[in-house]
Design a protein around this motif. Structure first.
Motif, short mmCIF file in Angstrom:
data_model
loop_
_atom_site.label_atom_id
_atom_site.label_comp_id
_atom_site.label_asym_id
_atom_site.label_seq_id
_atom_site.Cartn_x
_atom_site.Cartn_y
_atom_site.Cartn_z
N LYS A 8 29.98 -6.63 10.29
CA LYS A 8 28.86 -6.71 9.36
C LYS A 8 27.87 -5.56 9.58
CE LYS A 8 29.03 -11.75 8.77
NZ LYS A 8 28.30 -13.02 8.97
N LYS B 171 29.79 -2.30 8.83
CA LYS B 171 30.61 -2.40 7.62
C LYS B 171 32.04 -1.90 7.90
CE LYS B 171 26.66 -1.88 4.51
NZ LYS B 171 26.06 -1.11 3.39
N SER C 289 36.01 -2.18 8.26
CA SER C 289 37.13 -2.87 7.62
C SER C 289 38.44 -2.63 8.38
CB SER C 289 37.29 -2.39 6.17
OG SER C 289 37.52 -0.99 6.13
#
Length: 478
Positions: free
Chosen positions: A222, A225, A227
């Protein structure tokens, strides 16, 4: 030959450089390490540039001379300090053997001239970025004459790169090619884009594509960010026979550094190959690459003839990177070890306790630290250490130069323009080898070794001690 300063930190010291050649691949590790490896043929400088985007990949006769028929190459991007670069060198040898490719070995770079970033925090330079950074730094060393190209004449190319300023376009073009800035180039180059954020390379573990045990936690996902998903991949299946990469003449990796972390490896998890004796044997042979005899002998001599009695060695890294924030923990480990010695038979038999100290903290700044406390209590402790200007260190550097390890590796030809080496030699600066002598001394410490947690220098010393390379009164077999 040139030497140069690498900054304020004791371990950001001068590192001796041998000339970098585009026509061969052996590197200046040979001045410090005793190791033999296959020489690599001429590579990557086109004598007759064309208008092709990458003339080095042309199928012309000249290109075929640069790329021997059927021979395939592997190169990688070293970074950080010498110990990290040495670890990458070992991994590169392993990968080259696994993939049956000829290894191209870069020169040893400045300490932290190229930085990877943090694999645990999933914040690293991409493989393309780090390849380009390595190339740029090497060219910078050539342009600023810190890699002396005046005498760099070897083979048919005779290193026209000595006039690098007039070949700027060709040099940049080669860097762009090798770095993979334009992506893969036909059957010429395959640029590996997997890095420690996404991949842990394995071999013969039957886990290709399986999720790795270490993944970014939810908070980090979070906050940054992120991935990324880390998977384990078989390096032989990814780049070996039958793969797209296998067809390329040059397979270019980014970083090849790895380290254990939270029950996994950051990038490469290949510690044994029970079903492949050749690779299993290679792993054993490259686990420990000793320094050249001049360095090892000096370390043993200092332990035997200067310290003379059993001693403890401590490596305290206090000023560099993350280590400057962990003084308390670093000193605590040393303090606990000394207390244990004082309580035991060894300590009572060796009062005062002799301690060899290697640290990046100048002795003028020891006041108010645990080192200062040890130094002030001469009745209980006897501290030993080496400095760059010590006669023994200078003598060893002179012996290394006289032994001509670089010459035997093909780095510094004896003949240039018909002149003998004696006639053409400019005044030389001695290589900076203090850190490596200190490591050799620590390998002889029979009362034990206390290293800084997470330091690759400490890991190197532990490997030396594990291999029992020291003999004599300074080092016991226990």
């Amino acid at each position: 030959m040139n030497s140069f300063s690498l900054g304020r930190s004791r371990w950001r010291r001068k590192i001796h450089k041998m000339p970098f050649f585009f026509s061969i691949s052996l590197l200046s590790l040979f001045i410090f390490l005793s190791f033999s490896y296959t020489e690599i043929p001429a590579f990557l400088i086109s004598k007759n540039p064309t208008k092709l985007p990458f003339p080095q990949c042309s199928s012309s006769t000249g290109a075929r001379n640069l790329f021997p028929a059927g021979e395939k190459f592997l190169w990688y991007s070293p970074h950080s300090g010498f110990s990290n670069q040495l670890a990458e060198f070992k991994n590169a040898i392993l990968f080259a053997a696994l993939l049956n490719r000829t290894l191209i070995v870069p020169p040893v770079l400045d300490h932290h001239a190229v930085a990877l970033g943090s694999c645990p925090k999933f914040r690293v330079a991409s493989p393309t970025e780090i390849r380009l950074s390595v190339w740029d730094h090497v060219i910078q060393l050539v342009q600023t004459r810190r890699l002396n190209m005046d005498r760099a004449c070897f083979g048919s190319l005779c290193c026209a790169i000595s006039g690098v300023r007039s070949f700027t376009g060709d040099v940049k073009q080669c860097g762009s090619l090798l770095s993979g800035v334009e992506g893969n180039v036909g059957q010429c180059l395959y640029a590996v884009e997997e890095d420690c954020r996404t991949t842990v390379w394995t071999y013969q573990q039957d886990n290709d594509g399986v999720l790795d045990s270490f993944q970014p936690d939810e908070q980090l996902r979070k906050k940054k960010k992120i991935s990324f998903v880390r998977r384990r991949g078989d390096v032989y299946k990814a780049f070996g026979p039958g793969s797209k990469a296998e067809m390329a003449t040059v397979l270019a990796f980014g970083s090849l550094f790895t380290a254990p972390y939270r029950g996994s490896e950051l990038y490469i998890d290949i510690h044994e190959a029970p079903r492949d004796f050749r690779i299993h044997s290679l792993l054993q042979k490259t686990e420990f690459l000793p320094f050249v005899p001049e360095i090892m002998n000096m370390g043993k001599d200092f332990a035997v003839n200067k310290i003379k009695v059993p001693f403890l060695c401590t490596q305290l890294r206090l000023l560099d990177g993350q280590f400057k924030n962990h003084w308390k923990a670093t000193f605590l480990s040393l303090k606990q070890t000394i207390q244990s010695l004082q309580a035991g038979d060894k300590g009572k038999a060796n009062n005062p306790i002799h301690i060899f100290v290697m640290t990046d903290l100048p002795s003028t700044n020891w006041t108010g630290t645990y080192l200062g406390d040890l130094a002030s209590d001469s009745d209980s402790y006897k501290l030993h250490y080496l400095q760059e200007g010590d006669e023994m260190v200078i003598l060893t550097a002179e012996k290394i130069m006289a032994a001509e390890h670089g010459l035997r590796s093909g780095f510094l030809p004896r003949i240039h323009n018909g002149m003998t080496k004696k006639k053409r030699c400019n005044p030389v600066h001695l290589p900076d080898i203090l850190l490596y002598i200190e490591e050799a001394v620590c390998s002889c410490a029979s009362l034990g070794f206390v290293g800084t947690a997470g330091s690759t220098i400490a890991e190197s010393i532990e490997v030396m001690r594990k291999n029992s390379i020291c003999s004599g009164p300074g080092r016991s077999k226990s």
